[in-house]
Write an enzyme that holds these catalytic residues in place. Sequence first.
Site, PDB file in Angstrom:
ATOM      1  N   ASP A  56      -5.642  -3.699  16.259  1.00 43.68           N
ATOM      2  CA  ASP A  56      -6.519  -3.660  17.428  1.00 43.68           C
ATOM      3  C   ASP A  56      -6.402  -2.373  18.241  1.00 43.68           C
ATOM      4  OD1 ASP A  56      -3.977  -4.406  18.254  1.00 43.68           O
ATOM      5  OD2 ASP A  56      -4.673  -5.794  19.790  1.00 43.68           O
ATOM      6  N   GLU A  79       1.309  -1.319   5.589  1.00 43.84           N
ATOM      7  CA  GLU A  79       1.530   0.032   6.114  1.00 43.84           C
ATOM      8  C   GLU A  79       2.543   0.826   5.304  1.00 43.84           C
ATOM      9  OE1 GLU A  79       0.107  -2.546   9.519  1.00 43.84           O
ATOM     10  OE2 GLU A  79       1.652  -2.738   7.961  1.00 43.84           O
ATOM     11  N   HIS A 144       1.124  -7.771  23.574  1.00 42.05           N
ATOM     12  CA  HIS A 144       1.479  -8.065  22.189  1.00 42.05           C
ATOM     13  C   HIS A 144       1.871  -6.767  21.471  1.00 42.05           C
ATOM     14  CE1 HIS A 144      -2.742  -6.861  21.943  1.00 42.05           C
ATOM     15  NE2 HIS A 144      -2.573  -6.633  20.650  1.00 42.05           N
ATOM     16  N   HIS A 145       2.721  -6.881  20.482  1.00 42.91           N
ATOM     17  CA  HIS A 145       3.297  -5.772  19.720  1.00 42.91           C
ATOM     18  C   HIS A 145       4.353  -4.996  20.508  1.00 42.91           C
ATOM     19  CE1 HIS A 145       0.370  -6.821  16.852  1.00 42.91           C
ATOM     20  NE2 HIS A 145      -0.510  -5.864  17.020  1.00 42.91           N
ATOM     21  N   GLY A 440      14.376   8.244  -2.953  1.00 43.55           N
ATOM     22  CA  GLY A 440      14.650   7.188  -3.929  1.00 43.55           C
ATOM     23  C   GLY A 440      14.346   5.780  -3.464  1.00 43.55           C
ATOM     24  N   ASP A 470       9.862  -2.962 -14.099  1.00 44.40           N
ATOM     25  CA  ASP A 470       9.380  -4.262 -13.640  1.00 44.40           C
ATOM     26  C   ASP A 470       9.941  -4.609 -12.261  1.00 44.40           C
ATOM     27  OD1 ASP A 470      11.893  -4.363 -14.816  1.00 44.40           O
ATOM     28  OD2 ASP A 470      11.607  -6.326 -15.722  1.00 44.40           O
ATOM     29  N   ASN A 497      12.391  -4.344 -18.645  1.00 43.40           N
ATOM     30  CA  ASN A 497      13.749  -4.471 -19.172  1.00 43.40           C
ATOM     31  C   ASN A 497      14.575  -5.450 -18.339  1.00 43.40           C
ATOM     32  OD1 ASN A 497      13.937  -2.825 -16.949  1.00 43.40           O
ATOM     33  ND2 ASN A 497      14.522  -0.999 -18.094  1.00 43.40           N
ATOM     34  N   GLY A 499      14.892  -6.379 -15.063  1.00 46.75           N
ATOM     35  CA  GLY A 499      15.646  -6.179 -13.826  1.00 46.75           C
ATOM     36  C   GLY A 499      15.849  -4.741 -13.441  1.00 46.75           C
ATOM     37  N   GLU A 503      20.441   0.135 -11.209  1.00 44.13           N
ATOM     38  CA  GLU A 503      21.522  -0.523 -10.473  1.00 44.13           C
ATOM     39  C   GLU A 503      22.577  -1.075 -11.438  1.00 44.13           C
ATOM     40  OE1 GLU A 503      21.204   0.156  -7.570  1.00 44.13           O
ATOM     41  OE2 GLU A 503      19.173  -0.034  -6.842  1.00 44.13           O
TER      42      GLU A 503
END
Length: 595
Positions: A56, A79, A144-145, A440, A470, A497, A499, A503
């Site tokens: 708004d 956003e 608001h916000h 990253g 994925d 693969n 996952g 990591e």
Amino acid sequence: MSKQPESSLQAEVDRLRLQLQSFQVNHGSEPITIANYLLARLEQLKVTKMFGVPGDFNLGFLDFVEDHPTIEWVGNCNELNAAYAADGYARVKEHSIGVVLTTFGVGELSAINGVAGAFSEMVPVLHLVGVPSTTQQKTKPMLHHTLGDGRYDAYIKAASNFAIAQAHISVKDAAAAEIDRLLTECITRCRPVYLTLPTDMVFEKISSERLKIPLSRLTPPNDPDTEAFVLDEIIKLIDQAADDVVIIADACAVRHDVRVELNELILKTGYPVYSAPMGKTAVSENYERYGGIYVGSISHPEVKEKVESAKLILSVGALKSDFNTGNYTYSMSPSRTIEFHSDHTKVQYAGFPGIGMKELLPMLTARLSEAKHKNPVPKFSAVVPKTADGVISQAWLWPTMGKFFKPKDVIVAETGTSSFGILDVPLPQDSIFVSQILWGSIGWTVGSTLGAAFAARDLGLNRTILFIGDGSLQLTVQELSVMLKHGLKPIIFVLNNSGYTIERFLHGKERKYNDISNWNWTGLLGVLGDAEGTLSQSYTVKTQAELEALLATPSFADAGKMQLVEIIMPKHDAPRALMQQAELSGKTNAYVSIA
């Protein structure tokens, strides 16, 4: 004493003219709304797309955007993705900027991670925020916000950490000068800027006189005397090195627009040239004197030996982050290194602030001649390994994809297996490599691909190709619907693969927190906007033969519609460079306690 380039002189004249305009009152020029003044400046900067989400406090401004003849509103799903898209747009459309529009508080905070990534990696992005009226900002009602405590400046303070400059339009007479100041900072320093536009300021009318003077993207000229001294010192070191000189191109050679100057230096001297991971495609990877990627101890042995044994290294636009240097394993002593940056130069141990590479590199090139003794350069190539099992391994995938790429392709690689795997693959002439190695943020490439595809269409480039895991795709998948809506036709390779592979190799190879839910990837585009199946095509490939057959299919390679390819890959497989980097990072992060 060096001669100042004509373009720099004109830029300085324009800068002074704009400063003078700030002190003049123009009665004869045609009035223009602040909204249209800003859009006119963006149009001059070749912006054709604005990303964001309506709210708004920005709806009044959005009316002007929607009615603008050349700037198109791209409504995003959130956003964060909009900020990613603005980043990708700016990376590919190098002489423009990305623009993301959000609303006060809730919108701008959602975008801030994407803006921070652009700041980290030196990408020019305007973060434009529609905010409450000037009256509301003075009286501070519980609106608001807001946070409910009257701190209307809380978001400005947060954004200040991720912007090279800020402007807050509260007085109409200062609006034009503030907009110009902010955009000039954005394009000269190649980092995000932050602009608030109150709802009542959108419609205020101001002079349009300043629009006659273009904004300059050139930085202030180098001091001639200091520059001459620096050049003499560099020439001495090059002479002492007796042609045993190598060049390393990095990200800021692209960000700060010195590709042309760098290429002229390379072609005239014939010095061997390599690039850091973030500098991939800053130099043509088909050039016969280009040897590939230097990334410290992770480099291929022959590249490592050639770079680290050179008597002198000319480093252009370096960003020495962990993943860009093989966890800081660069073996480049300052005693044999000259660093060229946008706003300073380092000659061995001495620093020279204000001596930027945009002007310095051409002057250096003018004083050099072709190397008399050309050291051999290892051939940068990728060989497809022969295997009997038909499994699509990382070692097989990337050199195979190298044969699929075409000149002027825009190739986007997600953080992790994709960005590491593609490093060892030569990319074709005039192709553009897009990755986010320093910041990253996983999932960044989906929004970035949206922006990159728009920019590629503006510039008449070839296909836009995304490689993403994925796990990463699940974070930002909604923007695929925006691509469909706007008729974009990227090819999206989903590396399934099971996952978060990067990591797993960093820590927790068998831990459940690195697992994800498996999606029906080939049914995704139907859900996200192509219910009739006419705008897109999806595939699953499980073997080398299936992928090779798909890549060889003309209708697929021509990219006449949006396409998604799910590639089934081993769970515990990773590119060579990623495995080595993960081992180094694991030691640094000290995941395992020492008794």
